[in-house]
Write an enzyme that holds these catalytic residues in place. Structure first.
Site, PDB file in Angstrom:
ATOM      1  N   CYS A 165      35.044  10.960 137.958  1.00 52.94           N
ATOM      2  CA  CYS A 165      34.015  11.997 137.807  1.00 52.94           C
ATOM      3  C   CYS A 165      34.220  13.083 138.862  1.00 52.94           C
ATOM      4  CB  CYS A 165      32.620  11.404 137.985  1.00 52.94           C
ATOM      5  SG  CYS A 165      32.310   9.868 137.104  1.00 52.94           S
ATOM      6  N   ARG A 170      25.460  10.751 127.794  1.00 48.43           N
ATOM      7  CA  ARG A 170      26.377  11.758 128.343  1.00 48.43           C
ATOM      8  C   ARG A 170      27.490  11.096 129.153  1.00 48.43           C
ATOM      9  NH1 ARG A 170      29.626  14.266 128.495  1.00 48.43           N
ATOM     10  NH2 ARG A 170      30.070  16.409 129.116  1.00 48.43           N
ATOM     11  N   HIS A 216      33.792  17.161 138.769  1.00 41.89           N
ATOM     12  CA  HIS A 216      32.442  17.620 139.075  1.00 41.89           C
ATOM     13  C   HIS A 216      32.163  17.873 140.551  1.00 41.89           C
ATOM     14  CE1 HIS A 216      31.460  17.269 134.878  1.00 41.89           C
ATOM     15  NE2 HIS A 216      31.937  16.033 134.881  1.00 41.89           N
ATOM     16  N   CYS A 234      31.599  11.150 128.472  1.00 39.97           N
ATOM     17  CA  CYS A 234      32.590  11.552 129.476  1.00 39.97           C
ATOM     18  C   CYS A 234      33.654  10.460 129.623  1.00 39.97           C
ATOM     19  CB  CYS A 234      31.929  11.781 130.833  1.00 39.97           C
ATOM     20  SG  CYS A 234      31.987  13.491 131.396  1.00 39.97           S
TER      21      CYS A 234
END
Lengths: 259, 155
Positions: A175, A216, A179, A220
């Site tokens: 992640c 969500r 992000h 991902c």
């Protein structure tokens, strides 16, 4: 180093928040809202055009509807959600003393159903669960997120952070790679956000419906070609907890609208 | 993680099933063939034959290969390109065929922190989705086609 310089440095270190490398400092944290175009923003801003508000209204009706063999409604214990649920969602996932681990708002609603209404749990992503969750979280709109402040949650926040930092799937991406390190850049033309979960459950135009943060996260994971964690799994709960603690201070937006 | 409600026996059974799955996927032998790194590249073709640059161009633009999600390039017909990685324009000037091949096969050879996936690798990965387990992202033929195309991208 002079005496005063040492003092100044010590003061600076003490004042600096306990940030780890690669993390986004509080003043640089941005909701996904700031990455959207004007049309999507306008859709979220106007309650009469925000499709998520239909779910909030459904949730409001469910709040006073009796359910289960106890024949009780949420309102029978909690009263008017406008006061009793104010700010609650900004603190979720929260530590559950009897279970000894954090639970999400969805799980809290189902625990309440099981323990106090003697009703069957609502399935993940079902319209009723999303509606109740949206209605409760909507009572926190504008409240600063404080999830993860409870000291009992510390080890679970750390577990979620480890998962956020861990590369997974055939594409071998974590992640954090997108992000923390690459927000504001474009993946196939679409802006990468900071993954601040400020408005869940939210209405995603791509889904054409309201959806949870777990949905969500799972999509991902599918994107990096990893085996997605199950709904309600400890992994998704701790990831959600870490993400909420990472968004500390940002205002809740439920129900948000996203592309 | 917090202790699951399942008994130790269930977990042992799950481990056994997982172990047998590992053997099953290993037996499928869709994994990569061995290759030789020399200096900063892989000099020999993975298939023993040169790639097809026309097919390679189509592969770079196909979203399933993931190239165009992060890279952009001289592809006026493609609207949605990425900017997480360098523009591919002039890639054939910057790198030799041997270097391009190793960059696709295993970009982490040059930089362990890179976000570029290793396209010809199937081991050492975590929690790979069922449909992708034991397989590299691209086949040897696809790598060779893409390498052949990238080599044509000259300023």
């Amino acid at each position: 180093m002079s005496f005063w310089r040492a003092i100044a440095l010590a003061a600076l270190c003490a004042a600096a928040p306990a940030l780890l490398a690669g993390e986004i400092p509080p003043e640089a944290r941005r909701s996904g809202y700031s990455f959207m175009g004007p049309d999507t923003r306008a859709m979220q801003d106007d309650d009469t055009s925000n499709p998520g508000m239909l779910f909030v209204l459904d949730g409001e009706a469910l709040w006073t509807k009796k359910a289960g063999s106890a024949d009780k409604a949420c309102a029978d214990c909690h009263g008017d959600a406008r006061s009793s649920m104010k700010g609650v969602a900004a603190r979720y996932p929260a530590f559950d003393k009897s279970l000894g681990h954090p639970v999400t708002l969805d799980q809290r609603i189902n625990l309440c159903r099981a323990d106090h209404q003697q009703a069957t749990p609502l399935p993940y992503e079902s319209r009723d669960l999303l509606a109740l969750s949206a209605f409760v979280a909507h009572q926190s709109r504008g409240f600063a997120i404080t999830a993860g402040d409870d000291p009992q949650l510390k080890p679970f926040v750390a577990q979620g952070r480890d998962l956020f930092m861990r590369r997974e799937g055939q594409l071998n991406l974590a992640c954090t790679n997108c992000h923390d390190d690459n927000f504001d850049k474009r993946l196939a033309g679409a802006p990468i956000t900071q993954a601040q979960p400020t408005g869940y459950p939210l209405y995603r135009l791509e889904w054409q419906t309201l959806g949870s943060l777990e949905r969500r996260l799972r999509s991902c994971m599918t994107g990096v070609r990893a085996q997605a964690y199950d709904y309600g799994s400890p992994e998704l709960v701790t990831l959600e907890l870490y993400l909420m603690s990472r968004a500390r201070g940002l205002p809740m937006e439920t129900p948000a609208v996203r592309p | 993680m917090w202790p699951p409600r399942s008994s130790r026996r269930t977990r042992a059974a799950a481990a056994l099933i997982a172990a047998s799955l590992v053997f099953a996927t290993g037996a499928q032998a869709e994994g990569p063939v061995p290759y030789r790194i020399a200096g900063d590249g892989i000099p020999e073709s993975l298939t023993g034959a040169p790639g097809d640059a026309t097919r390679g161009r189509a592969l770079v633009l196909a979203r399933t290969t993931t190239c165009i999600l992060c890279h952009s390039g001289p592809f006026p017909e493609t609207r949605f390109q990425g900017d997480l990685a360098p523009d591919l324009t002039g890639a054939g000037n910057r790198w030799s065929v041997s270097q391009l091949r190793l960059r696709l096969v295993d970009a982490s050879h040059f930089n362990p922190e890179t976000i570029m996936p290793s396209y010809y690798r199937a081991d050492g990965l975590v929690r790979v989705g069922r449909n992708f387990a034991g397989k590299p992202i691209l086949s040897a033929t696809e790598i060779e086609d893409i390498v052949a195309f990238l080599a044509t991208l000259r300023d």
